[in-house]
Design a protein around this motif. Structure first.
Motif, PDB file in Angstrom:
ATOM      1  N   GLU A 111       0.858  -1.191   0.000  1.00  0.00           N
ATOM      2  CA  GLU A 111       0.000   0.000   0.000  1.00  0.00           C
ATOM      3  C   GLU A 111       0.893   1.239   0.000  1.00  0.00           C
ATOM      4  N   HIS A 112       0.458   2.266  -0.717  1.00  0.00           N
ATOM      5  CA  HIS A 112       1.148   3.552  -0.642  1.00  0.00           C
ATOM      6  C   HIS A 112       0.190   4.631  -1.137  1.00  0.00           C
ATOM      7  N   PRO A 113      -0.713   5.088  -0.256  1.00  0.00           N
ATOM      8  CA  PRO A 113      -1.670   6.105  -0.702  1.00  0.00           C
ATOM      9  C   PRO A 113      -0.938   7.365  -1.144  1.00  0.00           C
ATOM     10  N   ARG A 114      -1.289   7.870  -2.327  1.00  0.00           N
ATOM     11  CA  ARG A 114      -0.630   9.097  -2.832  1.00  0.00           C
ATOM     12  C   ARG A 114      -1.542  10.280  -2.583  1.00  0.00           C
ATOM     13  N   GLN A 115      -2.166  10.313  -1.413  1.00  0.00           N
ATOM     14  CA  GLN A 115      -2.983  11.463  -1.062  1.00  0.00           C
ATOM     15  C   GLN A 115      -2.871  11.683   0.439  1.00  0.00           C
ATOM     16  N   TYR A 116      -3.313  12.854   0.862  1.00  0.00           N
ATOM     17  CA  TYR A 116      -3.213  13.230   2.269  1.00  0.00           C
ATOM     18  C   TYR A 116      -4.518  13.823   2.721  1.00  0.00           C
TER      19      TYR A 116
END
Ligand code: MN
Length: 288
Positions: free
Chosen positions: A9-14
């Motif tokens: 997993e590596h969400p590219r949002q904050y």
């Protein structure tokens, strides 16, 4: 046998938690409901390194809010977090320290940057985990354990250091009181080295890279990647070519239904309604 990586997993949002935590949500993940798939992990918010500018007239933080039915584990790599709760606990979590809060039957707490950190600014870098409690432990009395820098045992060998936040590593056992079996390690490589870590079969196991990059079971993971491992298998092989940091989280699953509404995690909807009734009746605080 090695535990295979089943997902990265590596969400590219904050998103912002109030004005304080600039976090990416890894568990349950954006657009997903809290489930027992990752049990007992309910939530993982990761505040990657983020530069806070000096705050002249304002102290960033999260005001009083309630919790019931689980634990929050806050790991600070950089920054200073001051907290206070209605069970009478309070203090500062300094860099390389951990706050282990058992919300249990319920409390309210707040979390702010210290006045000094707000005034001067600096790098904020932290993780907050929500970990479930068994139904038999959900209404336990609120408890707070401050795992200070000097109290977290460290096993050092060659190029690596394993800081044992909870569980047992080699013959080093940390004495943190936990409600279910867990291995929680802050692993640091000071230079290139290799390390094999034993994890019991059937634990829900994850690894988050918090600095630089690392090779796990032969696969390269970058900063911010979180690997999810298969339950089967009992070891993980990690190595680094340079300075690196990873958090290893392995916990025995709790096989029970989850009923969740924002600050409360219980087993049934009736218990969630009861939590709101108890909150409104003032039963979650003794000191304000
Ligand atoms: Mn909270």
């Amino acid at each position: 046998m090695q535990k295979n990586i089943i997902k990265i997993e590596h969400p590219r949002q904050y998103h912002m938690v109030w004005d304080w935590f600039r976090v990416a949500n890894y568990i349950p993940g954006y657009g997903r409901e809290m489930t027992s798939d990752t049990s007992p992990f309910l939530m993982l918010d990761y505040n990657a390194r983020w530069e806070i500018l000096p705050q002249w007239a304002h102290r960033p933080g999260v005001g009083f809010h309630p919790h019931r039915g689980f634990e929050t584990v806050t790991i600070v790599y950089s920054g200073e977090i001051e907290h206070q709760d209605t069970a009478g606990h309070g203090g500062v979590i300094w860099a390389d320290e951990v706050q282990w809060m058992t919300a249990g039957s319920g409390l309210l707490h707040n979390e702010f940057m210290t006045a000094d950190f707000s005034r001067v600014g600096g790098v904020q870098h932290a993780i907050q985990l929500w970990v479930n409690l068994r139904s038999s432990d959900k209404m336990t009395s609120p408890r707070y354990q401050a795992l200070t820098r000097s109290s977290i045992p460290e096993v050092l060998f060659g190029g690596w250091r394993v800081r044992v936040i909870a569980g047992r590593f080699w013959d080093i056992q940390w004495v943190a009181n936990t409600f279910s079996p867990v291995e929680l390690y802050d692993v640091r490589f000071d230079y290139a080295w290799q390390l094999d870590i034993e994890i019991p079969e059937n634990y829900t196991t994850m690894l988050l890279v918090t600095e630089w990059e690392i090779i796990v079971n032969g696969k390269k993971l970058e900063n911010g990647d979180m690997a999810n491992f298969a339950r089967s298998g009992s070891s993980i092989s990690i190595s680094s070519n340079a300075i690196a940091k990873v958090l290893i989280m392995a916990w025995e699953p709790i096989d029970e239904p989850i009923s969740h509404y924002w600050p409360f995690v219980m087993n049934t909807e009736v218990e969630i309604r009861q939590a709101f009734a108890d909150l409104n009746a003032g039963k979650m605080w003794t000191i304000v």
